[in-house]
Scaffold this motif. Structure first.
Motif, PDB file in Angstrom:
ATOM      1  N   PRO A 259       0.800  -1.383   0.069  1.00 58.66           N
ATOM      2  CA  PRO A 259      -0.054  -0.101   0.019  1.00 58.66           C
ATOM      3  C   PRO A 259       0.636   1.140  -0.252  1.00 58.66           C
ATOM      4  O   PRO A 259       0.266   2.278  -0.184  1.00 58.66           O
ATOM      5  CB  PRO A 259      -0.918  -0.130   1.234  1.00 58.66           C
ATOM      6  CG  PRO A 259      -1.043  -1.617   1.458  1.00 58.66           C
ATOM      7  CD  PRO A 259       0.557  -2.190   1.208  1.00 58.66           C
ATOM      8  N   VAL A 260       2.026   1.291   0.481  1.00 61.22           N
ATOM      9  CA  VAL A 260       2.864   2.442   0.448  1.00 61.22           C
ATOM     10  C   VAL A 260       3.918   2.642  -0.481  1.00 61.22           C
ATOM     11  O   VAL A 260       4.737   3.428  -0.517  1.00 61.22           O
ATOM     12  CB  VAL A 260       3.363   2.638   1.849  1.00 61.22           C
ATOM     13  CG1 VAL A 260       2.628   2.861   3.032  1.00 61.22           C
ATOM     14  CG2 VAL A 260       4.587   1.553   2.051  1.00 61.22           C
ATOM     15  N   GLU A 261       3.762   1.531  -1.674  1.00 62.95           N
ATOM     16  CA  GLU A 261       4.902   1.878  -2.716  1.00 62.95           C
ATOM     17  C   GLU A 261       3.993   1.968  -4.041  1.00 62.95           C
ATOM     18  O   GLU A 261       2.816   1.350  -4.281  1.00 62.95           O
ATOM     19  CB  GLU A 261       5.679   0.544  -2.857  1.00 62.95           C
ATOM     20  CG  GLU A 261       6.724   0.529  -1.636  1.00 62.95           C
ATOM     21  CD  GLU A 261       7.635  -0.676  -2.046  1.00 62.95           C
ATOM     22  OE1 GLU A 261       9.073  -0.236  -2.313  1.00 62.95           O
ATOM     23  OE2 GLU A 261       7.380  -1.775  -1.929  1.00 62.95           O
ATOM     24  N   LEU A 262       4.738   2.448  -4.968  1.00 62.66           N
ATOM     25  CA  LEU A 262       4.155   2.294  -6.495  1.00 62.66           C
ATOM     26  C   LEU A 262       4.032   0.997  -6.906  1.00 62.66           C
ATOM     27  O   LEU A 262       5.071   0.466  -6.597  1.00 62.66           O
ATOM     28  CB  LEU A 262       4.867   3.165  -7.233  1.00 62.66           C
ATOM     29  CG  LEU A 262       5.061   4.762  -7.032  1.00 62.66           C
ATOM     30  CD1 LEU A 262       5.872   5.627  -7.888  1.00 62.66           C
ATOM     31  CD2 LEU A 262       3.666   5.422  -7.310  1.00 62.66           C
ATOM     32  N   PRO A 263       3.098   0.866  -7.596  1.00 62.48           N
ATOM     33  CA  PRO A 263       3.026  -0.545  -8.231  1.00 62.48           C
ATOM     34  C   PRO A 263       4.432  -1.169  -9.047  1.00 62.48           C
ATOM     35  O   PRO A 263       4.982  -2.255  -8.757  1.00 62.48           O
ATOM     36  CB  PRO A 263       1.862  -0.780  -9.263  1.00 62.48           C
ATOM     37  CG  PRO A 263       1.022   0.748  -8.720  1.00 62.48           C
ATOM     38  CD  PRO A 263       1.980   1.362  -8.095  1.00 62.48           C
ATOM     39  N   GLU A 264       5.093  -0.132  -9.919  1.00 64.00           N
ATOM     40  CA  GLU A 264       6.110  -0.730 -10.434  1.00 64.00           C
ATOM     41  C   GLU A 264       7.417  -0.967  -9.509  1.00 64.00           C
ATOM     42  O   GLU A 264       7.954  -1.935  -9.577  1.00 64.00           O
ATOM     43  CB  GLU A 264       6.575   0.423 -11.398  1.00 64.00           C
ATOM     44  CG  GLU A 264       5.571   0.609 -12.697  1.00 64.00           C
ATOM     45  CD  GLU A 264       4.450   1.643 -12.304  1.00 64.00           C
ATOM     46  OE1 GLU A 264       4.480   1.977 -10.993  1.00 64.00           O
ATOM     47  OE2 GLU A 264       3.410   1.641 -12.825  1.00 64.00           O
ATOM     48  N   ASP A 265       7.618  -0.327  -8.440  1.00 66.39           N
ATOM     49  CA  ASP A 265       8.519  -0.201  -7.485  1.00 66.39           C
ATOM     50  C   ASP A 265       8.488  -1.209  -6.820  1.00 66.39           C
ATOM     51  O   ASP A 265       9.262  -2.074  -6.401  1.00 66.39           O
ATOM     52  CB  ASP A 265       8.671   1.088  -6.793  1.00 66.39           C
ATOM     53  CG  ASP A 265       9.102   2.392  -7.475  1.00 66.39           C
ATOM     54  OD1 ASP A 265       9.612   2.009  -8.307  1.00 66.39           O
ATOM     55  OD2 ASP A 265       8.877   3.451  -6.664  1.00 66.39           O
ATOM     56  N   HIS A 266       6.914  -1.716  -6.286  1.00 63.78           N
ATOM     57  CA  HIS A 266       6.861  -3.013  -5.602  1.00 63.78           C
ATOM     58  C   HIS A 266       7.142  -4.135  -6.282  1.00 63.78           C
ATOM     59  O   HIS A 266       7.641  -5.040  -5.776  1.00 63.78           O
ATOM     60  CB  HIS A 266       5.420  -2.908  -4.946  1.00 63.78           C
ATOM     61  CG  HIS A 266       4.769  -3.795  -4.053  1.00 63.78           C
ATOM     62  ND1 HIS A 266       5.658  -4.134  -2.932  1.00 63.78           N
ATOM     63  CD2 HIS A 266       3.961  -4.892  -4.496  1.00 63.78           C
ATOM     64  CE1 HIS A 266       5.068  -5.165  -2.370  1.00 63.78           C
ATOM     65  NE2 HIS A 266       4.014  -5.784  -3.236  1.00 63.78           N
ATOM     66  N   LYS A 267       6.631  -4.068  -7.375  1.00 65.98           N
ATOM     67  CA  LYS A 267       6.875  -5.311  -8.597  1.00 65.98           C
ATOM     68  C   LYS A 267       8.625  -5.786  -8.588  1.00 65.98           C
ATOM     69  O   LYS A 267       9.013  -6.654  -8.415  1.00 65.98           O
ATOM     70  CB  LYS A 267       6.319  -5.151  -9.653  1.00 65.98           C
ATOM     71  CG  LYS A 267       6.607  -6.478 -10.587  1.00 65.98           C
ATOM     72  CD  LYS A 267       5.858  -6.069 -11.921  1.00 65.98           C
ATOM     73  CE  LYS A 267       5.852  -7.139 -12.944  1.00 65.98           C
ATOM     74  NZ  LYS A 267       5.364  -6.931 -14.146  1.00 65.98           N
ATOM     75  N   LEU A 268       9.198  -4.396  -8.804  1.00 71.12           N
ATOM     76  CA  LEU A 268      10.456  -4.674  -9.170  1.00 71.12           C
ATOM     77  C   LEU A 268      11.402  -5.289  -7.818  1.00 71.12           C
ATOM     78  O   LEU A 268      12.213  -6.059  -7.821  1.00 71.12           O
ATOM     79  CB  LEU A 268      11.097  -3.144  -9.330  1.00 71.12           C
ATOM     80  CG  LEU A 268      11.071  -2.762 -10.650  1.00 71.12           C
ATOM     81  CD1 LEU A 268      11.658  -1.385 -11.049  1.00 71.12           C
ATOM     82  CD2 LEU A 268      11.586  -3.823 -11.748  1.00 71.12           C
ATOM     83  N   ARG A 269      10.851  -4.496  -6.465  1.00 72.07           N
ATOM     84  CA  ARG A 269      11.326  -5.249  -5.396  1.00 72.07           C
ATOM     85  C   ARG A 269      11.399  -6.580  -5.005  1.00 72.07           C
ATOM     86  O   ARG A 269      12.142  -7.434  -4.639  1.00 72.07           O
ATOM     87  CB  ARG A 269      10.705  -4.231  -3.948  1.00 72.07           C
ATOM     88  CG  ARG A 269      11.573  -4.818  -2.730  1.00 72.07           C
ATOM     89  CD  ARG A 269      10.780  -3.809  -1.592  1.00 72.07           C
ATOM     90  NE  ARG A 269      10.842  -2.210  -1.862  1.00 72.07           N
ATOM     91  CZ  ARG A 269      11.909  -1.681  -1.238  1.00 72.07           C
ATOM     92  NH1 ARG A 269      13.129  -2.250  -0.964  1.00 72.07           N
ATOM     93  NH2 ARG A 269      11.910  -0.411  -1.662  1.00 72.07           N
TER      94      ARG A 269
END
Length: 545
Positions: free
Chosen positions: A522-532
């Motif tokens: 919930p606190v990350e952008l979808p692209e950043d969350h997917k990359l992490r």
């Protein structure tokens, strides 16, 4: 115009009539003819008009009586025809003159007929009312009244009661007895200055805080609390407390400080000196006296003085062509109070902090918004007693400055801060962190965490950040895990993200990092969350291989 025409006009005209009634000489009386002018409306029987026909009848009879009382012994007129006959033998002007002479004679002799006065006006009206009431069959002394009149009377009575209650609510408080303005004219080398002075003993307390505690502050702690390193070299035993009362809050050249309150310590007693401007144009001696006091002081202590009081005074020095004194190190307690008490969510007004922090409640204190108007009224010649509460208000502000300074520093250096409000402890922890005092900040953060809730979460995040800077990543993770126990459902995403970074980069625990990363969406952008997630899964797959 003869008397007959005059009488015909009296009997045929009057206020409220719709048409002139013809003069009746032998048939229906004039009064009856006039009454027939008011028709029946909506089934309501016709009503006589008291101010038209009845008044005319009274006037006719009065004229008859006047004519019967003149000196020529004329017989009393008993009909319009007789009046017309008499009028035919004498000019109208002579008849009017006889009437005037008769009325003047009656007034001089004090004689009065039935329902008559010397002027012949009020009694005629009263006679008309009496006759009208008799014709309607209503007895003046105790007859039955119209129900509509009674309803109107009750309505007026109810309205009067409501007006009385409203007036009582709007009643102004009793005006206090006039008191002389407690200022004295003091001669100085620069001119006359009006001064009020008072000395407070070392035992004097303002609320729960002793005023003399301001002398015991440590300059290093004050500098850290104010985030002002220059204050570390200040001797606070020579501080100068400053507070002004002005003609407005807008600032600029049109605002004049008519009361400059000063406070300094002599041994451990606080001396309060107030410089009062009796009239416009006499600022120069007051400003020169202020400059002398500043020259013997080590620093200024104000509340919002950096933004208002000192810039305003500096402008007045320039406008009055008085040399601006050397600027002193300035401690503005407003900035300290905002940083420490911001988590209370109640603002940082000085009087509010006085009651909430120091436990001092002012009684009958003047509203600051009214102070300019009170001074303007004084300049226009009002009694000086209205400004006495203003001087008392200024004295209390100076006492509050000393008490608040001592209380803030005492609480900032407390070795056992657990007894304080958790919200204030968090504020002190954040101030200490900004000041670079990590040990003090961690102590306050741990104490604030005991309160739980949002304050506890923020305090534990601060403690985790401090531990991570100090190299203790294990304890940093412990603080974050504890903070998760205070978080409500849906509020722990930021904590999971912090734990993800801590486990991945510092503790090298990839499975735990992946676990918390999946909960931090919930606190990350979808692209950043997917990359992490992809990165952590790829690293885990390599370790497994």
């Amino acid at each position: 115009m003869d008397l007959k025409r005059k009488l015909s006009r009296l009997t045929s005209a009057g206020p409220g009539s719709q048409a002139r009634a013809p003069v009746s000489t032998g048939g229906e009386p004039p009064a009856v003819a006039a009454r027939t002018l008011v028709p029946e409306v909506n089934g309501v029987p016709p009503v006589e008009e008291a101010g038209t026909t009845t008044l005319a009848e009274v006037l006719v009879q009065a004229l008859r009586k006047r004519l019967s009382m003149d000196g020529e012994g004329a017989p009393e007129l008993d009909a319009p025809e007789a009046t017309a006959a008499r009028a035919g033998a004498a000019p109208a002007d002579s008849e009017a003159g006889r009437l005037r002479e008769s009325s003047r004679a009656d007034g001089e002799a004090g004689q009065s007929g039935e329902s008559q006065r010397a002027d012949g006006l009020v009694d005629l009206r009263e006679e008309a009312r009496r006759r009208f009431a008799a014709k309607r069959g209503v007895v003046a002394t105790g007859g039955a009244s119209d129900p509509r009149v009674e309803a109107l009377r009750q309505l007026l009575s109810f309205w009067a009661e409501r007006q009385g209650a409203a007036s009582a609510r709007r009643a102004v408080a009793p005006v206090p007895e006039p008191r002389a303005l407690p200022v004295e004219a003091r001669s100085t080398p620069h001119g006359t200055v009006h001064v009020a002075e008072q000395v407070y003993s070392p035992e004097h307390r303002h609320g729960t805080a002793p005023v003399a505690a301001a002398l015991d502050v440590e300059a290093r702690l004050v500098a850290g609390l104010a985030l002002h390193p220059a204050l570390e070299a200040v001797d606070f035993t020579r501080m100068l407390l400053l507070d002004t009362e002005t003609t407005g809050l807008a600032g600029g050249t049109g605002t004049v400080p008519f009361l400059v309150g000063l406070g300094w310590f002599e041994e451990r007693s606080l001396r309060v000196q107030q410089l009062f401007l009796r009239r416009m144009g006499e600022e120069a001696p007051m400003l020169r006296l202020l400059a002398e006091r500043m020259a013997s002081s080590s620093c200024l202590v104000t509340y919002n003085g950096k933004s208002f009081d000192w810039p305003l005074l500096r402008t007045r020095f320039v406008l009055n062509r008085v040399p601006v004194p050397k600027e002193l190190p300035h401690l503005d307690l407003l900035h300290c109070a905002r940083r420490v008490f911001k988590h209370r969510g109640e603002g940082a007004r000085l009087v509010h902090l006085e009651s909430k922090v120091l436990g001092h409640h002012r009684v009958d204190d003047v509203d600051g918004a009214l102070i300019p108007e009170l001074y303007f009224r004084f300049l226009r010649g009002a009694d000086g007693s209205e400004l006495v509460p203003v001087l008392e208000h200024n004295q209390k502000d100076l006492l509050l400055l000393a008490a608040l300074l001592g209380d803030l520093v005492r609480r900032f250096q407390a070795e056992s801060p657990e007894r304080q409000d958790p919200r204030d402890l968090l504020g002190f922890a954040q101030v200490a962190e900004r000041a670079g005092d990590a040990e003090r900040a961690l102590s306050f953060a741990k104490a604030a965490a005991e309160g739980g809730g949002p304050v506890g979460i923020e305090a534990l995040m601060l403690a985790s950040r401090l531990c991570r800077r100090a190299g203790d990543c294990e304890m940093a993770a412990v603080h974050l895990q504890r903070a998760l126990t205070f978080a409500k459902p849906g509020q722990g995403a930021a904590l999971h993200l912090s734990l993800t970074k801590l486990y991945e980069h510092s503790l090298k625990d990839l499975p735990r990092a992946l676990y918390h990363a999946r909960l931090a969406a919930p606190v990350e952008l979808p692209e950043d969350h997917k990359l992490r997630l992809e990165r952590l899964e790829r690293r885990l797959s390599r370790q497994g291989a």
